[in-house]
Design a protein around this motif. Structure first.
Motif, PDB file in Angstrom:
ATOM      1  N   GLU A 290      -7.031  29.481-102.869  1.00 38.52           N
ATOM      2  CA  GLU A 290      -8.431  28.934-103.236  1.00 38.52           C
ATOM      3  C   GLU A 290      -8.825  29.844-104.411  1.00 38.52           C
ATOM      4  OE1 GLU A 290      -7.192  27.102 -99.178  1.00 38.52           O
ATOM      5  OE2 GLU A 290      -6.719  29.109-100.613  1.00 38.52           O
ATOM      6  N   ALA A 291      -8.386  31.049-105.123  1.00 38.34           N
ATOM      7  CA  ALA A 291      -9.205  31.591-106.296  1.00 38.34           C
ATOM      8  C   ALA A 291      -8.346  31.812-106.868  1.00 38.34           C
ATOM      9  CB  ALA A 291      -9.809  32.527-105.345  1.00 38.34           C
ATOM     10  N   THR A 292      -7.325  31.262-107.652  1.00 40.61           N
ATOM     11  CA  THR A 292      -6.087  31.505-108.686  1.00 40.61           C
ATOM     12  C   THR A 292      -5.229  32.753-108.913  1.00 40.61           C
ATOM     13  OG1 THR A 292      -8.537  30.312-109.915  1.00 40.61           O
ATOM     14  CG2 THR A 292      -5.815  30.436-111.347  1.00 40.61           C
ATOM     15  N   VAL A 293      -4.455  32.577-107.679  1.00 39.64           N
ATOM     16  CA  VAL A 293      -3.239  33.355-107.219  1.00 39.64           C
ATOM     17  C   VAL A 293      -3.773  34.334-106.842  1.00 39.64           C
ATOM     18  CG1 VAL A 293      -0.853  34.155-107.690  1.00 39.64           C
ATOM     19  CG2 VAL A 293      -2.028  31.989-108.820  1.00 39.64           C
ATOM     20  N   ALA A 294      -4.649  35.336-107.319  1.00 36.88           N
ATOM     21  CA  ALA A 294      -4.680  37.444-107.204  1.00 36.88           C
ATOM     22  C   ALA A 294      -6.075  37.445-107.568  1.00 36.88           C
ATOM     23  CB  ALA A 294      -3.849  37.906-107.733  1.00 36.88           C
ATOM     24  N   VAL A 295      -7.012  37.693-106.602  1.00 37.16           N
ATOM     25  CA  VAL A 295      -8.208  38.795-108.064  1.00 37.16           C
ATOM     26  C   VAL A 295      -8.299  39.854-107.553  1.00 37.16           C
ATOM     27  CG1 VAL A 295      -9.403  36.194-106.789  1.00 37.16           C
ATOM     28  CG2 VAL A 295      -8.845  37.887-105.600  1.00 37.16           C
ATOM     29  N   THR A 296      -7.955  40.475-107.108  1.00 29.32           N
ATOM     30  CA  THR A 296      -7.860  42.471-107.301  1.00 29.32           C
ATOM     31  C   THR A 296      -6.417  42.950-107.233  1.00 29.32           C
ATOM     32  OG1 THR A 296      -6.892  42.434-105.291  1.00 29.32           O
ATOM     33  CG2 THR A 296      -9.546  42.138-104.943  1.00 29.32           C
ATOM     34  N   SER A 297      -6.147  43.928-107.734  1.00 27.46           N
ATOM     35  CA  SER A 297      -4.944  44.663-107.721  1.00 27.46           C
ATOM     36  C   SER A 297      -5.152  46.062-108.100  1.00 27.46           C
ATOM     37  CB  SER A 297      -4.631  44.535-109.335  1.00 27.46           C
ATOM     38  OG  SER A 297      -5.533  44.837-110.554  1.00 27.46           O
ATOM     39  N   ILE A 298      -4.280  46.919-107.735  1.00 30.18           N
ATOM     40  CA  ILE A 298      -4.286  48.541-107.675  1.00 30.18           C
ATOM     41  C   ILE A 298      -2.727  48.648-108.031  1.00 30.18           C
ATOM     42  CG2 ILE A 298      -3.476  48.490-105.047  1.00 30.18           C
ATOM     43  CD1 ILE A 298      -5.491  51.143-105.244  1.00 30.18           C
ATOM     44  N   GLN A 299      -2.502  49.886-108.909  1.00 26.72           N
ATOM     45  CA  GLN A 299      -1.311  50.525-109.172  1.00 26.72           C
ATOM     46  C   GLN A 299      -0.753  51.607-107.711  1.00 26.72           C
ATOM     47  OE1 GLN A 299      -0.893  52.705-113.114  1.00 26.72           O
ATOM     48  NE2 GLN A 299       0.588  52.729-112.704  1.00 26.72           N
ATOM     49  N   VAL A 300       0.346  51.000-107.727  1.00 29.39           N
ATOM     50  CA  VAL A 300       0.732  51.868-106.114  1.00 29.39           C
ATOM     51  C   VAL A 300       1.447  53.120-107.047  1.00 29.39           C
ATOM     52  CG1 VAL A 300       1.712  52.369-104.088  1.00 29.39           C
ATOM     53  CG2 VAL A 300       0.351  50.221-105.368  1.00 29.39           C
ATOM     54  N   THR A 301       0.705  54.489-106.913  1.00 23.44           N
ATOM     55  CA  THR A 301       1.224  55.044-107.394  1.00 23.44           C
ATOM     56  C   THR A 301       1.995  56.528-106.302  1.00 23.44           C
ATOM     57  OG1 THR A 301      -0.305  56.716-107.255  1.00 23.44           O
ATOM     58  CG2 THR A 301       0.474  55.096-109.266  1.00 23.44           C
ATOM     59  N   GLU A 302       2.341  57.865-106.377  1.00 21.37           N
ATOM     60  CA  GLU A 302       2.582  58.496-105.595  1.00 21.37           C
ATOM     61  C   GLU A 302       2.241  58.858-104.740  1.00 21.37           C
ATOM     62  OE1 GLU A 302       5.400  58.735-103.369  1.00 21.37           O
ATOM     63  OE2 GLU A 302       7.091  58.214-105.337  1.00 21.37           O
ATOM     64  N   ALA A 303       1.333  59.401-105.946  1.00 19.55           N
ATOM     65  CA  ALA A 303      -0.612  59.933-105.317  1.00 19.55           C
ATOM     66  C   ALA A 303      -1.580  58.780-104.108  1.00 19.55           C
ATOM     67  CB  ALA A 303      -1.461  60.468-106.620  1.00 19.55           C
ATOM     68  N   LEU A 304      -1.389  57.796-105.017  1.00 17.84           N
ATOM     69  CA  LEU A 304      -1.775  56.730-103.869  1.00 17.84           C
ATOM     70  C   LEU A 304      -1.273  56.835-102.328  1.00 17.84           C
ATOM     71  CD1 LEU A 304      -4.033  54.715-103.473  1.00 17.84           C
ATOM     72  CD2 LEU A 304      -2.647  52.883-103.423  1.00 17.84           C
ATOM     73  N   LEU A 305       0.622  56.636-102.283  1.00 17.14           N
ATOM     74  CA  LEU A 305       0.766  56.505-101.034  1.00 17.14           C
ATOM     75  C   LEU A 305       0.548  58.083 -99.711  1.00 17.14           C
ATOM     76  CD1 LEU A 305       4.095  54.935-102.203  1.00 17.14           C
ATOM     77  CD2 LEU A 305       1.894  53.710-100.544  1.00 17.14           C
ATOM     78  N   SER A 306       0.651  59.293-100.348  1.00 11.43           N
ATOM     79  CA  SER A 306       0.441  60.232-100.067  1.00 11.43           C
ATOM     80  C   SER A 306      -0.766  60.090 -99.478  1.00 11.43           C
ATOM     81  CB  SER A 306       0.130  61.777-100.881  1.00 11.43           C
ATOM     82  OG  SER A 306      -0.379  61.567-101.775  1.00 11.43           O
ATOM     83  N   LYS A 307      -2.005  59.874-100.145  1.00 12.25           N
ATOM     84  CA  LYS A 307      -3.726  59.511 -99.266  1.00 12.25           C
ATOM     85  C   LYS A 307      -3.760  59.004 -98.320  1.00 12.25           C
ATOM     86  CE  LYS A 307      -7.893  58.920-101.428  1.00 12.25           C
ATOM     87  NZ  LYS A 307      -8.488  58.114-102.504  1.00 12.25           N
ATOM     88  N   GLU A 308      -2.572  57.349 -98.802  1.00  8.69           N
ATOM     89  CA  GLU A 308      -3.085  56.419 -97.956  1.00  8.69           C
ATOM     90  C   GLU A 308      -1.601  55.853 -97.059  1.00  8.69           C
ATOM     91  OE1 GLU A 308      -6.431  54.758 -97.674  1.00  8.69           O
ATOM     92  OE2 GLU A 308      -7.438  54.748-100.131  1.00  8.69           O
ATOM     93  N   LYS A 309      -2.134  55.364 -95.853  1.00  8.21           N
ATOM     94  CA  LYS A 309      -0.944  54.985 -94.222  1.00  8.21           C
ATOM     95  C   LYS A 309      -1.543  53.638 -94.690  1.00  8.21           C
ATOM     96  CE  LYS A 309      -1.002  58.639 -91.585  1.00  8.21           C
ATOM     97  NZ  LYS A 309      -1.127  59.304 -89.741  1.00  8.21           N
ATOM     98  N   VAL A 310      -2.478  52.788 -94.803  1.00 10.51           N
ATOM     99  CA  VAL A 310      -2.853  51.620 -95.115  1.00 10.51           C
ATOM    100  C   VAL A 310      -2.648  51.438 -96.454  1.00 10.51           C
ATOM    101  CG1 VAL A 310      -3.233  49.039 -94.699  1.00 10.51           C
ATOM    102  CG2 VAL A 310      -3.142  50.918 -93.148  1.00 10.51           C
TER     103      VAL A 310
END
Length: 485
Positions: A290-310
């Motif tokens: 209902e909002a044309t496929v996608a409205v947000t984004s984030i680049q997933v990096t090793e730094a992000l994965l080490s900081k975030e569990k989800v």
């Protein structure tokens, strides 16, 4: 901002012999795509109703899309994998003048003109005309599942489509002439993320069909044969491919961008992907049909994965704003929002509304905002009440997937006499389970450190593979039917 139809015409003139679309041994060049779509636009020029495009991964489905946009009537894609009864329900709802059947299957509908590929090939003259579509015309209508069992036709404006396609091209650093892989059936809106950005940027769209998905070695052969630069799929489809031999940067050095949407991107999946393709850009995106496929984004990096569990879904794209209701339901506001459901004012009025002069939509997703990023917690309607506690099934699944040996998991509420009797964890592990009772005991012990007691599944079932829908998503409905009774 680049217009989709103008860029197709420009590419047909400057790179007319370049392949625009590929599916196995079927190809269509930019010159052929421009000509075929113009021929179809001429053939359907008198209709004001959307045309139905019926087929699977034929390049002529793409020609049909561009032809319908040129004619200004828009289109409704229906994949051959969709059950006959649902196909008839959609056709009845749309009430089209024309169906463009790109498959080898017979399709007879009373009072409707059926065109096929041979009809299009037999037409070799047309009058050159300017595209008839306007910014506020409905470009496409995609049918999604409705809670009542009746599919809902989500109508997307042309200017919403153009904005979205340009945004995805920007995520890919405006690179030109690349090969884009599309896994999603063309009746699933994730395919829009590959089709239009690919054509907009003069790329080659590589279509993956259901036969390849069911036989992974065919995918392996495709990747060995064709260079893929941009990957568009569900996370579940990537899970499948990560198990293929030689699926890494050494064997596929061209793969530079991965775009995921349609499901939650798991931490383990993203981590394994980055290990195999350390120099690639991996994007997690979020958005409903209902909002044309996608409205947000984030680049997933090793730094992000080490900081975030989800993994968060990131920040909204330009022209879209997000907010929360008192119940933490995500509200999407902006030009990306649909015109509503086709011929369904009652359901449209329930979830679409005007927000200070802008279109807005109640997403049905539970969300959280912290430190500049949005997190999707699951569906509001996936909340259950168990032993007096209200809980999100996706939250339990996320914790399960944090366990070292769990690759994928679905939590199923098991009902007795209309109430939730207990929770069942259906899990796919990273290795063969020798002792299920001991593994269950160990998993419960680990979960006690990260979940309240009442949220820990009472039982676990260990499976080799979780079923996928024809769209490439985890088939939660089928899993519930098998294990929830």
């Amino acid at each position: 901002m680049k217009d989709i139809l103008q860029m197709l015409k420009q590419h047909s003139e400057s790179r007319g012999e370049t392949h625009a679309v590929q599916h196995e041994d079927e190809t269509m060049t930019y010159g052929e795509l421009e000509t075929s779509s113009s021929l179809l636009a001429h053939m359907i020029r008198h209709t004001t109703k959307p045309i139905i495009l019926y087929g699977h991964m034929s390049p002529y489905m793409i020609a049909g899309m561009f032809g319908a946009l040129k004619a200004g009537c828009g289109y409704v894609p229906i994949d051959t994998s969709i059950p006959e009864q649902r196909v008839q329900t959609i056709i009845k709802k749309v009430d089209p003048d024309v169906i463009f059947n790109t498959s080898s299957e017979e399709l007879a509908v009373e009072g409707v003109t059926i065109l096929n590929i041979e009809d299009l090939k037999a037409t070799n003259t047309y009058k050159e005309q300017e595209p008839q579509i306007q910014d506020d015309s409905i470009a496409y209508t995609i049918f999604t599942s409705g809670s009542t069992g009746e599919p809902k036709g989500v109508q997307i404006y042309y200017d919403s489509l153009v904005e979205f396609a340009n945004w995805v091209v920007e995520l890919n650093d405006n690179q030109l002439g690349q090969h884009w892989l599309n896994q999603a059936p063309l009746s699933f809106d994730l395919s829009v993320m590959a089709i239009y950005p690919s054509i907009l940027s003069g790329g080659t769209l590589q279509l993956v069909d259901k036969k390849m998905i069911n036989k992974p070695m065919l995918l392996h052969e495709l990747f060995a044969r064709e260079p893929i630069h941009v990957w568009v799929s569900t996370p579940s489809f990537m899970e499948l491919c990560l198990m293929l031999p030689e699926f890494d940067a050494g064997s596929q050095p061209s793969m530079g961008t991965f775009l995921f949407c349609g499901e939650i991107l798991g931490h383990k999946t993203a981590s394994m992907l980055l290990k195999k393709f350390p120099n690639a850009k991996v994007y997690n995106t979020y958005g409903p049909t209902e909002a044309t496929v996608a409205v947000t984004s984030i680049q997933v990096t090793e730094a992000l994965l080490s900081k975030e569990k989800v993994i968060p879904v990131g920040a909204p794209r330009k022209g879209t704003s997000l907010s929360l209701t008192d119940d933490n339901e995500l509200v999407i506001t902006g030009n990306s929002v649909s015109a509503g459901y086709l011929k369904d004012p009652e359901r449209t009025e329930k979830v679409f509304f005007d927000n200070e002069g802008q279109r807005a939509y109640y997403s049905g997703d539970s969300a959280q905002y912290r430190e500049g990023q949005w997190y999707i917690q699951g569906r509001v309607d996936n909340q259950i009440k168990y032993n007096g506690y209200r809980m999100e099934l996706e939250e339990i699944e996320a914790k399960l997937k944090q366990l070292d040996h769990v690759r994928e998991a679905i939590v199923v509420p098991v009902y007795r006499r209309g109430k939730v009797a207990h929770l069942l964890g259906v899990t796919m592990t990273t290795h063969q389970i020798e002792d299920e009772a001991q593994t269950t005991h160990d998993m419960k012990a680990e979960l006690k450190h990260i979940l309240p007691e009442y949220m820990i599944p009472k039982k676990f079932v260990f499976v080799d593979q979780l079923p996928l829908t024809h769209n490439g998503k985890l088939d939660r409905k089928k899993i519930n039917e098998v294990y929830g009774s």
